[in-house]
Design an enzyme around this catalytic site. Structure first.
Site, mmCIF file in Angstrom:
data_model
loop_
_atom_site.group_PDB
_atom_site.id
_atom_site.type_symbol
_atom_site.label_atom_id
_atom_site.label_comp_id
_atom_site.label_asym_id
_atom_site.label_seq_id
_atom_site.Cartn_x
_atom_site.Cartn_y
_atom_site.Cartn_z
ATOM 1 N N SER A 23 0.862 -1.197 0.000
ATOM 2 C CA SER A 23 0.000 0.000 0.000
ATOM 3 C C SER A 23 0.888 1.234 0.000
ATOM 4 O O SER A 23 2.050 1.164 0.429
ATOM 5 C CB SER A 23 -0.863 -0.007 1.273
ATOM 6 O OG SER A 23 -1.487 1.243 1.473
ATOM 7 N N TYR A 26 -1.409 -0.679 10.612
ATOM 8 C CA TYR A 26 -1.504 -0.995 9.177
ATOM 9 C C TYR A 26 -0.275 -0.465 8.434
ATOM 10 O O TYR A 26 0.332 -1.189 7.638
ATOM 11 C CB TYR A 26 -2.788 -0.376 8.618
ATOM 12 C CG TYR A 26 -3.053 -0.687 7.165
ATOM 13 C CD1 TYR A 26 -3.584 -1.921 6.785
ATOM 14 C CD2 TYR A 26 -2.787 0.243 6.165
ATOM 15 C CE1 TYR A 26 -3.841 -2.198 5.450
ATOM 16 C CE2 TYR A 26 -3.041 -0.032 4.832
ATOM 17 C CZ TYR A 26 -3.559 -1.259 4.484
ATOM 18 O OH TYR A 26 -3.805 -1.546 3.152
ATOM 19 N N LYS A 37 2.592 -2.660 6.365
ATOM 20 C CA LYS A 37 2.887 -2.539 4.929
ATOM 21 C C LYS A 37 4.349 -2.155 4.709
ATOM 22 O O LYS A 37 4.973 -2.611 3.736
ATOM 23 C CB LYS A 37 1.940 -1.538 4.276
ATOM 24 C CG LYS A 37 0.476 -2.005 4.255
ATOM 25 C CD LYS A 37 0.314 -3.351 3.560
ATOM 26 C CE LYS A 37 -1.140 -3.762 3.397
ATOM 27 N NZ LYS A 37 -1.314 -5.072 2.737
HETATM 28 P P1 NAD Z 1 -11.025 -6.624 1.078
HETATM 29 O O1 NAD Z 1 -11.299 -6.499 2.542
HETATM 30 O O2 NAD Z 1 -11.986 -6.059 0.120
HETATM 31 O O3 NAD Z 1 -10.679 -8.143 0.717
HETATM 32 C C1 NAD Z 1 -9.712 -8.815 1.477
HETATM 33 C C2 NAD Z 1 -9.775 -10.289 1.222
HETATM 34 O O4 NAD Z 1 -8.809 -10.928 2.093
HETATM 35 C C3 NAD Z 1 -11.129 -10.895 1.541
HETATM 36 O O5 NAD Z 1 -11.419 -11.902 0.597
HETATM 37 C C4 NAD Z 1 -10.917 -11.494 2.930
HETATM 38 O O6 NAD Z 1 -11.774 -12.593 3.199
HETATM 39 C C5 NAD Z 1 -9.462 -11.947 2.826
HETATM 40 N N1 NAD Z 1 -8.886 -12.056 4.164
HETATM 41 C C6 NAD Z 1 -8.789 -11.079 5.078
HETATM 42 N N2 NAD Z 1 -8.294 -11.579 6.235
HETATM 43 C C7 NAD Z 1 -8.067 -12.897 6.007
HETATM 44 C C8 NAD Z 1 -7.598 -13.959 6.813
HETATM 45 N N3 NAD Z 1 -7.275 -13.784 8.111
HETATM 46 N N4 NAD Z 1 -7.492 -15.187 6.265
HETATM 47 C C9 NAD Z 1 -7.849 -15.401 4.984
HETATM 48 N N5 NAD Z 1 -8.334 -14.442 4.169
HETATM 49 C C10 NAD Z 1 -8.446 -13.205 4.692
HETATM 50 O O7 NAD Z 1 -9.596 -5.921 0.879
HETATM 51 P P2 NAD Z 1 -8.953 -5.216 -0.419
HETATM 52 O O8 NAD Z 1 -9.260 -3.773 -0.343
HETATM 53 O O9 NAD Z 1 -9.217 -5.994 -1.650
HETATM 54 O O10 NAD Z 1 -7.414 -5.376 -0.017
HETATM 55 C C11 NAD Z 1 -6.576 -6.378 -0.566
HETATM 56 C C12 NAD Z 1 -5.153 -5.991 -0.250
HETATM 57 O O11 NAD Z 1 -4.884 -4.705 -0.815
HETATM 58 C C13 NAD Z 1 -4.862 -5.862 1.245
HETATM 59 O O12 NAD Z 1 -3.601 -6.385 1.530
HETATM 60 C C14 NAD Z 1 -4.905 -4.367 1.477
HETATM 61 O O13 NAD Z 1 -4.122 -3.989 2.586
HETATM 62 C C15 NAD Z 1 -4.345 -3.862 0.173
HETATM 63 N N6 NAD Z 1 -4.706 -2.482 -0.143
HETATM 64 C C16 NAD Z 1 -6.008 -2.084 -0.199
HETATM 65 C C17 NAD Z 1 -6.307 -0.763 -0.493
HETATM 66 C C18 NAD Z 1 -7.730 -0.259 -0.546
HETATM 67 O O14 NAD Z 1 -7.930 0.971 -0.502
HETATM 68 N N7 NAD Z 1 -8.729 -1.127 -0.682
HETATM 69 C C19 NAD Z 1 -5.282 0.164 -0.726
HETATM 70 C C20 NAD Z 1 -3.959 -0.283 -0.672
HETATM 71 C C21 NAD Z 1 -3.689 -1.600 -0.378
#
Ligand code: NAD
Length: 247
Positions: free
Chosen positions: A139, A152, A156
């Protein structure tokens, strides 16, 4: 001989963690479209059942907050050629109120699980001698201090550091390891954090392209880092942020 770019990953198996929602879901769909056999790992069986019905992917249900369950699931997935560590969680707390429990929970899923899964995948890749590619989904929070995101942001930054060590140690085996570093991406996680206009407005104002990221845009960047177009890219943290960090 020309290759069909749309089927670039035919014959490859990719493990995608966090594939039930958001960026992981978009990545699982894209890699399926581009010919890969996808193994989708998540903690929610309902999400994975829906994805399996749509794409025919293999699924593994596991809680990546549990180290032993994570190791077992990662071994069950082998052999894989490509890995996307996408599962991640966020919890909002002011720095002064950040609890040890929150910190440990976030570090366990966002960093420790990525390490355990990558160890199993890399061991298998090395034993087969065919190289491989790993993308850790990080991120902009790795580089930029965001209020209420202490644990968080720490997780990261740790994931980026872990990635650099993996790139150095695994590169000699032909395994490339990189991160993608998105800014706010329109997923269920983002709704949890950025749905109020008082929060999203100031963030949007700092993004030169003046919008948030679509999950598919991150998925395409992940596919670039997994594929042969990035064959000499190793150990980088690639921002997908519309210029946020350039400002
Ligand atoms: P989301 O919450 O929409 O989806 C996350 C997925 O991970 C889900 O399918 C959830 O079930 C799974 N998950 C979470 N905890 C888990 C666990 N303990 N065991 C197994 N599965 C688990 O999240 P997203 O926004 O798609 O984020 C995905 C990645 O991108 C993350 O690492 C997040 O930090 C990163 N990210 C997201 C954003 C954002 O703004 N959405 C920005 C930068 C980085």
């Amino acid at each position: 001989m020309s290759t069909d770019r749309n089927r670039e990953f035919a014959g490859k198996t990719v493990l995608v963690t966090g594939a039930g929602k958001g960026i992981g879901l978009a990545t699982a769909r894209l890699m399926t479209e581009r010919g890969a056999v996808v193994i989708a790992l998540s903690r929610s069986k309902a999400d994975l059942d829906a994805l399996c019905a749509e794409t025919g992917c293999r699924t593994i249900v596991a809680d990546l907050g549990d180290a032993n369950a994570t190791r077992a699931a990662a071994q069950q997935a082998q052999p894989v050629d490509l890995l996307v560590n996408c599962a991640g969680i966020v919890e909002l707390e002011p720095f002064l109120d950040t609890t040890v429990e929150t910190f440990d929970r976030i570090m366990a899923v966002n960093v420790r699980a990525a390490m355990i899964v990558a160890q199993a995948c890399a061991r298998s890749m090395i034993s087969r001698g065919a190289g491989g590619a790993i993308v850790n989904v990080s991120s902009v929070a790795a580089q930029v201090g965001t209020p209420l995101h202490a644990a968080y942001c720490a997780s990261k930054a740790a994931l980026d550091a872990l990635t650099r060590v993996m790139a150095v140690e695994l590169g000699v085996h032909g395994i490339r390891v990189n991160t993608v570093n998105p800014v706010v991406t329109l997923t269920p996680m983002a709704e949890k954090v950025w749905s109020e206009p008082e929060k999203s407005g100031p963030m949007l104002a700092r993004i030169p392209l003046q919008r948030f990221v679509q999950p598919e845009e991150v998925a395409r960047t992940i596919a670039y880092l997994l594929g042969s177009d990035s064959s000499m890219v190793n150990g980088v943290s690639l921002a997908v942020d519309g210029g946020f960090q350039a400002g």
